[in-house]
Design a protein around this motif. Sequence first.
Motif, PDB file in Angstrom:
ATOM      1  N   ILE A  64       0.831  -1.204   0.000  1.00 27.07           N
ATOM      2  CA  ILE A  64       0.000   0.000   0.000  1.00 27.07           C
ATOM      3  C   ILE A  64       0.865   1.253   0.000  1.00 27.07           C
ATOM      4  CG2 ILE A  64      -0.276   0.291   2.493  1.00 27.07           C
ATOM      5  CD1 ILE A  64      -3.134   0.410  -0.065  1.00 27.07           C
ATOM      6  N   ARG A  65       2.026   1.189   0.657  1.00 23.20           N
ATOM      7  CA  ARG A  65       2.938   2.344   0.649  1.00 23.20           C
ATOM      8  C   ARG A  65       3.627   2.484  -0.696  1.00 23.20           C
ATOM      9  NH1 ARG A  65       3.532   4.602   5.551  1.00 23.20           N
ATOM     10  NH2 ARG A  65       2.936   3.384   7.397  1.00 23.20           N
ATOM     11  N   MET A  89       4.723   5.682  -3.184  1.00 24.57           N
ATOM     12  CA  MET A  89       6.089   5.879  -3.679  1.00 24.57           C
ATOM     13  C   MET A  89       6.118   5.954  -5.202  1.00 24.57           C
ATOM     14  SD  MET A  89       8.522   3.642  -1.127  1.00 24.57           S
ATOM     15  CE  MET A  89       7.598   2.094  -1.243  1.00 24.57           C
ATOM     16  N   VAL A  90       5.357   5.063  -5.847  1.00 27.24           N
ATOM     17  CA  VAL A  90       5.311   5.077  -7.320  1.00 27.24           C
ATOM     18  C   VAL A  90       4.661   6.368  -7.813  1.00 27.24           C
ATOM     19  CG1 VAL A  90       4.290   3.966  -9.344  1.00 27.24           C
ATOM     20  CG2 VAL A  90       5.304   2.574  -7.543  1.00 27.24           C
ATOM     21  N   GLY A  91       3.570   6.780  -7.136  1.00 26.42           N
ATOM     22  CA  GLY A  91       2.917   8.036  -7.517  1.00 26.42           C
ATOM     23  C   GLY A  91       3.854   9.226  -7.360  1.00 26.42           C
ATOM     24  N   PHE A  92       4.580   9.277  -6.249  1.00 23.89           N
ATOM     25  CA  PHE A  92       5.527  10.367  -6.022  1.00 23.89           C
ATOM     26  C   PHE A  92       6.629  10.362  -7.074  1.00 23.89           C
ATOM     27  CE2 PHE A  92       9.405  12.035  -3.972  1.00 23.89           C
ATOM     28  CZ  PHE A  92       8.960  13.319  -3.655  1.00 23.89           C
ATOM     29  N   THR A  93       7.117   9.166  -7.423  1.00 21.12           N
ATOM     30  CA  THR A  93       8.174   9.051  -8.439  1.00 21.12           C
ATOM     31  C   THR A  93       7.702   9.563  -9.789  1.00 21.12           C
ATOM     32  OG1 THR A  93       9.104   7.119  -7.295  1.00 21.12           O
ATOM     33  CG2 THR A  93       9.754   7.449  -9.590  1.00 21.12           C
ATOM     34  N   VAL A 148       0.944   5.921 -21.736  1.00 22.98           N
ATOM     35  CA  VAL A 148       1.359   4.608 -21.244  1.00 22.98           C
ATOM     36  C   VAL A 148       1.906   4.705 -19.827  1.00 22.98           C
ATOM     37  CG1 VAL A 148       3.036   2.742 -21.554  1.00 22.98           C
ATOM     38  CG2 VAL A 148       1.775   3.624 -23.520  1.00 22.98           C
ATOM     39  N   LEU A 149       2.721   5.719 -19.544  1.00 23.23           N
ATOM     40  CA  LEU A 149       3.317   5.878 -18.215  1.00 23.23           C
ATOM     41  C   LEU A 149       2.239   6.019 -17.145  1.00 23.23           C
ATOM     42  CD1 LEU A 149       5.737   6.318 -16.324  1.00 23.23           C
ATOM     43  CD2 LEU A 149       5.612   8.757 -16.903  1.00 23.23           C
ATOM     44  N   PHE A 150       1.333   6.971 -17.342  1.00 22.84           N
ATOM     45  CA  PHE A 150       0.332   7.240 -16.315  1.00 22.84           C
ATOM     46  C   PHE A 150      -0.745   6.158 -16.249  1.00 22.84           C
ATOM     47  CE2 PHE A 150       2.151  11.470 -16.944  1.00 22.84           C
ATOM     48  CZ  PHE A 150       2.449  11.786 -15.635  1.00 22.84           C
ATOM     49  N   SER A 151      -1.071   5.545 -17.379  1.00 18.44           N
ATOM     50  CA  SER A 151      -2.028   4.425 -17.367  1.00 18.44           C
ATOM     51  C   SER A 151      -1.450   3.236 -16.622  1.00 18.44           C
ATOM     52  CB  SER A 151      -2.387   4.017 -18.796  1.00 18.44           C
ATOM     53  OG  SER A 151      -3.025   5.073 -19.474  1.00 18.44           O
ATOM     54  N   GLY A 152      -0.171   2.970 -16.862  1.00 18.18           N
ATOM     55  CA  GLY A 152       0.497   1.869 -16.171  1.00 18.18           C
ATOM     56  C   GLY A 152       0.518   2.069 -14.671  1.00 18.18           C
ATOM     57  N   PHE A 196      -1.427  -0.342 -12.036  1.00 14.73           N
ATOM     58  CA  PHE A 196      -0.614  -0.971 -10.997  1.00 14.73           C
ATOM     59  C   PHE A 196      -1.182  -0.663  -9.615  1.00 14.73           C
ATOM     60  CE2 PHE A 196       2.995  -0.619  -8.012  1.00 14.73           C
ATOM     61  CZ  PHE A 196       3.460  -1.935  -8.059  1.00 14.73           C
ATOM     62  N   SER A 197      -1.554   0.580  -9.402  1.00 17.08           N
ATOM     63  CA  SER A 197      -2.115   0.994  -8.113  1.00 17.08           C
ATOM     64  C   SER A 197      -3.463   0.321  -7.850  1.00 17.08           C
ATOM     65  CB  SER A 197      -2.285   2.518  -8.082  1.00 17.08           C
ATOM     66  OG  SER A 197      -1.049   3.166  -8.297  1.00 17.08           O
ATOM     67  N   ILE A 198      -4.298   0.244  -8.876  1.00 18.26           N
ATOM     68  CA  ILE A 198      -5.606  -0.408  -8.732  1.00 18.26           C
ATOM     69  C   ILE A 198      -5.421  -1.891  -8.419  1.00 18.26           C
ATOM     70  CG2 ILE A 198      -7.677  -1.121  -9.987  1.00 18.26           C
ATOM     71  CD1 ILE A 198      -7.493   1.577 -11.486  1.00 18.26           C
ATOM     72  N   GLY A 199      -4.414  -2.514  -9.034  1.00 18.66           N
ATOM     73  CA  GLY A 199      -4.139  -3.925  -8.782  1.00 18.66           C
ATOM     74  C   GLY A 199      -3.775  -4.187  -7.329  1.00 18.66           C
ATOM     75  N   ILE A 200      -2.949  -3.324  -6.742  1.00 17.15           N
ATOM     76  CA  ILE A 200      -2.568  -3.482  -5.340  1.00 17.15           C
ATOM     77  C   ILE A 200      -3.775  -3.271  -4.436  1.00 17.15           C
ATOM     78  CG2 ILE A 200      -1.229  -2.435  -3.461  1.00 17.15           C
ATOM     79  CD1 ILE A 200       1.038  -2.028  -5.412  1.00 17.15           C
ATOM     80  N   LEU A 201      -4.547  -2.224  -4.705  1.00 16.73           N
ATOM     81  CA  LEU A 201      -5.761  -1.995  -3.919  1.00 16.73           C
ATOM     82  C   LEU A 201      -6.722  -3.172  -4.041  1.00 16.73           C
ATOM     83  CD1 LEU A 201      -6.429   1.776  -4.711  1.00 16.73           C
ATOM     84  CD2 LEU A 201      -5.633   0.811  -2.556  1.00 16.73           C
TER      85      LEU A 201
END
Length: 318
Positions: free
Chosen positions: A231-232, A236-240, A274-278, A282-287
């Motif tokens: 979840i963290r 981190m990915v969003g901030f990056t 592609v960058l922002f969709s990915g 990825f975030s939706i998959g973790i959630l």
Amino acid sequence: MAEIKEITILIPLYNEVAVLPELINRLESLMVQTKLEIDVMFVDDGSTDDTATIIQRAIFDKEKFSAIFLSRNFGHAKALTAGLANINEATDAVFIIDGDLQDPPELLENFAIKMGEGFDVVYGIRNKRKEGYFKKLSYKYYYRLLKQFANIKIPLDAGDFSLISKRVVKQLNSLPEESRYLRGLRSWIGFNQCGIEYDRDKRNAGNSKYGISSLFKLASNGIFNFSELPIRLIGMVGFTTIIISIVYLIIILFKKMFFGTVPEGFTTLIFAIVLFSGVQLFSIGILGEYILRIFFQVKQRPLYIVKSKILRGKVINE
């Protein structure tokens, strides 16, 4: 720690026809050779071969053997949960082993001696694994990843192979989690714990019932149930990606102001999409992993269903 007088060996089984005769022989030899009082409980996890039939024939007239037969295949962790919930109240400790004989039952006395020193949990640490290179490597790095990011101390290279005291069994039985990762729950409970190194044997007979999907599910339960990392990681990915976007924006503005040019065309657009969709997927998959666990937990279905039992030579239909 009270004196250990009676130990139950708990063994989950799923389609283990090939290994059962040798397993029963080694258990009976252990009973003869040791001074410990030993009972054995098999849990048939909905086998589709003749495992259940062989168990019934082999233990029907044996006072020290019992068995639980589940209505279908619920999975290794839930089969162990069913066994722990049906342990004889007179039992002082439970010795958990796999039915494939990779975890030698003959090590019981070593575990019991260690528990006698004041430990509630004595777990096996796999010193050597007689398995394929890819599998050994995957296990090695998974355990180290989990140790690094878990919010509790989970020992390296330790599976379910362990001797646990009666009060640890009681605490495990009180935990209602649907996505069960027993070696993690065992660590979370606490009490005095220690490990014993051993060389893990190759499978005695038959084929492993843990495929890639089963191993991935087991690993996921360990990471998502005992680590805040996933979840963290979203943050981190969003901030990056924000940093990357800001740097890219600065470069574009610099080129616009000093060179009068900016990146144009289809390639730049595709890169951004592609960058922002990915990142979003990825975030939706973790959630989704967390939501999936919540979804199954709130249903409050039983973790397993017992079809029948053999206790003290008597068949009991549920």
